[in-house]
Design a protein around this motif. Structure first.
Motif, PDB file in Angstrom:
ATOM      1  N   GLU A 164       0.866  -1.180   0.000  1.00  0.00           N
ATOM      2  CA  GLU A 164       0.000   0.000   0.000  1.00  0.00           C
ATOM      3  C   GLU A 164       0.902   1.229   0.000  1.00  0.00           C
ATOM      4  N   GLU A 165       0.801   2.039  -1.046  1.00  0.00           N
ATOM      5  CA  GLU A 165       1.658   3.219  -1.144  1.00  0.00           C
ATOM      6  C   GLU A 165       1.239   4.258  -0.112  1.00  0.00           C
ATOM      7  N   GLN A 166       2.226   4.813   0.591  1.00  0.00           N
ATOM      8  CA  GLN A 166       1.979   5.815   1.621  1.00  0.00           C
ATOM      9  C   GLN A 166       2.188   7.229   1.062  1.00  0.00           C
ATOM     10  N   GLU A 167       1.794   8.225   1.833  1.00  0.00           N
ATOM     11  CA  GLU A 167       1.882   9.615   1.374  1.00  0.00           C
ATOM     12  C   GLU A 167       3.306  10.033   1.056  1.00  0.00           C
ATOM     13  N   ASP A 168       4.281   9.483   1.782  1.00  0.00           N
ATOM     14  CA  ASP A 168       5.679   9.857   1.554  1.00  0.00           C
ATOM     15  C   ASP A 168       6.334   9.052   0.437  1.00  0.00           C
ATOM     16  N   GLY A 169       5.548   8.219  -0.251  1.00  0.00           N
ATOM     17  CA  GLY A 169       6.092   7.426  -1.345  1.00  0.00           C
ATOM     18  C   GLY A 169       6.602   6.059  -0.946  1.00  0.00           C
TER      19      GLY A 169
END
Length: 237
Positions: A164-169
């Motif tokens: 799951e990709e997070q906001e910080d990449g």
């Protein structure tokens, strides 16, 4: 009613919508509890198993009794090594690790579909090709780039399968994978996996969040295992 969650990267994606329906129409649904087995190594390979829910791990036992995890299947995957042209036996074991609803597909029913619909037979050959390529790339990574390369490849595959990709990449691998699991996936000792993971953490390549792995620098993993940027249908656990 069990919710069906079919990801586009799952290996049944090689079938068209119509042929997917044809395949599922001949599947006989059964519930398999955690700890049960779809088949054992040495069983006659005369069935395929479509995983509607739950998770299944496929393992191979070595002469020393060590377990090597070959695949980790999830909802939407088609499991088995049935050859419609020759009778053979399973060369690995499929264990249910999360209770699941499974559609069992008999060889005789599959053969009828192959004979009746040429477009289905083409899709089936595509699925077999993807499955063989998945196996080849895994063994390539295990044999050609050492244990560090095999571990980095496995982390990339886990990211593609459960990531799951997070906001910080960064990428959160949204399944708790133990060091023992990782050692069984690459044929290494738990101690060597601990050391390699510790090195990756020191370099800032990954970290842990509530016991789950977060990949911070996936490009570093790709460099170590000489990643060939295979499609996600192949680069998966």
């Amino acid at each position: 009613m069990i919710e069906e969650r079919y990801d586009t990267t799952c290996n049944i994606s090689s079938f068209s919508d119509q042929n997917r329906e044809r395949l599922l129409d001949i599947a006989k649904d059964r519930t398999y509890p955690e700890g049960s087995h779809l088949f054992w190594e040495g069983d006659t390979a005369d069935k395929l198993f479509f995983l509607r829910s739950g998770r299944v791990k496929v393992t191979k036992s070595t002469d020393e009794g060590k377990e090597l995890i070959l695949y980790m299947y999830q909802a939407g995957d088609l499991i088995g090594q049935m050859d419609p042209f020759h009778s053979n036996k399973h060369s690995y074991t499929a264990e249910v690790i999360e209770e699941g609803e499974v559609g069992v597909i008999e060889q005789r029913d599959l053969e009828v579909l192959i004979c009746q619909h040429c477009d289905f037979s083409i899709d089936f050959m595509k699925w077999m090709g993807i499955h063989h390529r998945l196996t080849q790339t895994k063994f390539r990574d295990l044999m050609m780039y050492g244990k560090p390369g095999a571990l980095c490849s496995t982390l990339i595959r886990l990211s593609n399968t459960f990531g799951e990709e997070q906001e910080d990449g960064s990428i959160l691998i949204n399944k708790k994978i133990t060091h023992t699991d990782l050692s069984n996936m690459i044929g290494a000792t738990r101690e060597s996996v601990n050391r390699m993971l510790s090195d990756l953490r020191k370099k800032g390549v990954l970290e842990y969040d509530n016991g789950m792995i977060v990949v911070k620098e996936i490009d570093h993993l790709r460099d170590v295992c000489h990643c060939e940027m295979c499609p996600k249908s192949v680069c998966r656990i």
